[in-house]
Design an enzyme around this catalytic site. Structure first.
Site, short mmCIF file in Angstrom:
data_model
loop_
_atom_site.label_atom_id
_atom_site.label_comp_id
_atom_site.label_asym_id
_atom_site.label_seq_id
_atom_site.Cartn_x
_atom_site.Cartn_y
_atom_site.Cartn_z
CD GLU A 169 0.07 1.41 3.49
OE1 GLU A 169 -0.69 2.68 2.75
OE2 GLU A 169 0.64 1.20 4.32
CE LYS A 170 1.96 7.40 -3.15
NZ LYS A 170 1.37 8.61 -2.13
CB THR A 171 2.18 5.25 3.57
OG1 THR A 171 2.42 4.45 4.11
CG2 THR A 171 1.56 5.55 5.13
#
EC number: 2.7.7.50
Length: 463
Positions: A65-67
């Site tokens: 996931e892209k935080t």
């Protein structure tokens, strides 16, 4: 306005002379020819349709996931004079912040007492600072999510493949950190925040990762695809490092310049300097500027409390150019004024309304000194017009997995024909199910119980 404000960098910002020394240390640590003038972390590129065929199908990839947090490197070094360990965070503007309270041990070679006797020295980690909700306590907390490692105890890893760097990060850095917290929690009471490792799943599990985004304890705005076998790109764009965002999450960081209406007071003499004045009670016009490179007109936000003078605008136009107008509603303007903060010249993150074509304000980005470069803006616009939908990626999953298996089979065939005879190696544990909204935390790195240790059967869970 968007509520996803990036966390402030904790710690004490270091003066120029200390920063120069630390940059030289990183230069030597990474075997670089000269100290980097810019942030040494790698930068992803926006995902495009062509990347499916040319990258995801052509080589093995991890996906995570892209935080939506604050990108920062963490440097851990020993002071040769005081023999004390120093921990520093490096933000995207290449500023260095000293963090007090941490202690990072090395991986024990004999027994756990080494956790109290050894210290990391020459370790550089890549990650993201995020404010998230602790699933157990429901309290908001600062956490550092690690996803790469550039060096470990003086050994540069940037030329090693991603898979190897992650293995070093997990075993030689995160595991001893976890063990110290598990066995000696009293020694960790001063830690300013907690650390975790991001889950890296295989690219053909992208649908499960995407499905977990809403379950995470923090905001995530997309996916990151990292090639398994590539080295680390220091201080620049990595064409193999891909960031995918839903169409509505593709944003641009602009410099916002306010045009305040000027009012004439005709009751005053024509030569009176107060005859013309700025009317701050009326909503101004909001101009969005994109960066063309070069130094900014100024480097501190508190210098922008007043409208820019003609001379300041001339200087600004050497490095910035007007790109678009920002649409601010009366309600948003009221909220901005209520902040009682300088507004003119700040960096703002904006999203494009696909129906109207207008740019909408999301949040301030005070963690950035400059807005996006014109080349980055162009890439984002291309990504918006060439938007890759999640359905497009999910449709390719069977082919991605088939190609992965083909490459795996070829490697096995090649090694059996030409490779030397090697002893059997234990099979790697499969990654955690992506639908679980957790990170590689604590119990993932615990050892099996020691026969001679009474309390090892009940190791503390330290979420």
């Amino acid at each position: 306005m968007d509520s996803r404000d990036a966390p402030e960098v904790p710690g004490i910002r270091q003066p120029a002379n200390v920063t120069t020394d630390l940059k030289m240390i990183i230069c030597k640590l990474l075997n670089s020819p000269k100290p980097a003038k810019t942030f040494p972390g790698s930068q992803p590129v926006s995902f495009q349709h062509v990347d499916i065929e040319e990258k995801l199908l052509a080589q093995d990839y991890y996906v995570c996931e892209k935080t939506d947090g604050l990108r920062a490197l963490m440097l851990i070094i020993m002071n040769p004079v005081t023999k004390e360990q120093g921990c520093f965070l490096i933000d995207r503007e290449n500023n260095y912040y000293l963090l007090n309270g941490f202690r990072f041990p090395r991986l024990p070679r004999a027994n756990r007492k080494e956790l109290l006797e050894t210290l990391q020295d020459g370790t550089l980690v890549d990650g993201e600072l995020v404010v998230q909700t602790n699933p157990a306590t429901r309290l908001r907390e600062l956490r550092y999510l690690m996803f790469d490692c550039l060096a470990i105890n003086g050994r540069a890893l940037v030329q090693s493949p991603t898979s190897s760097r992650l293995a070093h990060l997990g075993k030689e850095f995160y595991k001893p950190y976890y063990d110290l917290r598990a066995y000696y929690p009293d020694r960790c009471a001063t830690f300013p925040f907690k650390l975790s490792m991001k889950h890296m799943n295989f690219s053909f599990d992208l649908d499960r990762v995407a499905g977990s985004l809403d379950k995470l304890p923090h905001v995530s705005d997309g996916l990151i695809f990292t090639a398994v076998d590539t080295p680390y790109t220091v201080g620049g764009k990595d064409s193999t490092l891909l960031k995918w965002k839903p169409e509505q999450e593709n944003t641009v960081d602009f410099k916002m310049i306010l045009e305040i209406p000027v009012v004439e007071d005709d009751t005053l003499p024509k030569k009176d300097r107060n005859r013309f004045y700025y009317n701050f009670d009326v909503k101004p016009s909001f101009h969005l500027y994109i960066w063309q490179g070069g130094p900014d007109v100024n480097t501190r936000l508190h210098d922008f409390e007043q409208p820019f003078s003609k001379k300041e605008l001339e200087i600004l136009h050497r490095t910035y150019k007007v790109f678009a107008e920002l649409q601010i509603s009366d309600e948003q303007w009221a909220k901005m004024k209520a902040l009682e903060q300088p507004l003119n010249g700040r960096i703002v993150e904006c999203a494009k309304d696909q129906e109207t074509g207008e740019w909408k304000f999301l949040r301030f980005r005070d963690d950035k000194l400059n807005g996006n470069h014109v080349s980055v803006v162009q890439k984002v616009l291309e990504s918006i017009s060439d938007s890759v939908k999640l359905e497009d990626l999910e449709h390719m999953i069977p082919r991605i997995k088939a190609r992965w298996e083909e490459r795996k089979s070829k490697k096995r065939t090649h090694s059996s024909i030409s490779g030397p005879m090697l002893p059997p190696v234990a099979e790697t544990k499969a990654p955690r199910e992506a639908t679980q909204s957790r990170y590689i935390d604590d119990e993932d790195w615990s050892d099996e119980a020691d026969d001679d240790d009474e309390d090892s059967l009940k190791r503390a869970r330290i979420e």
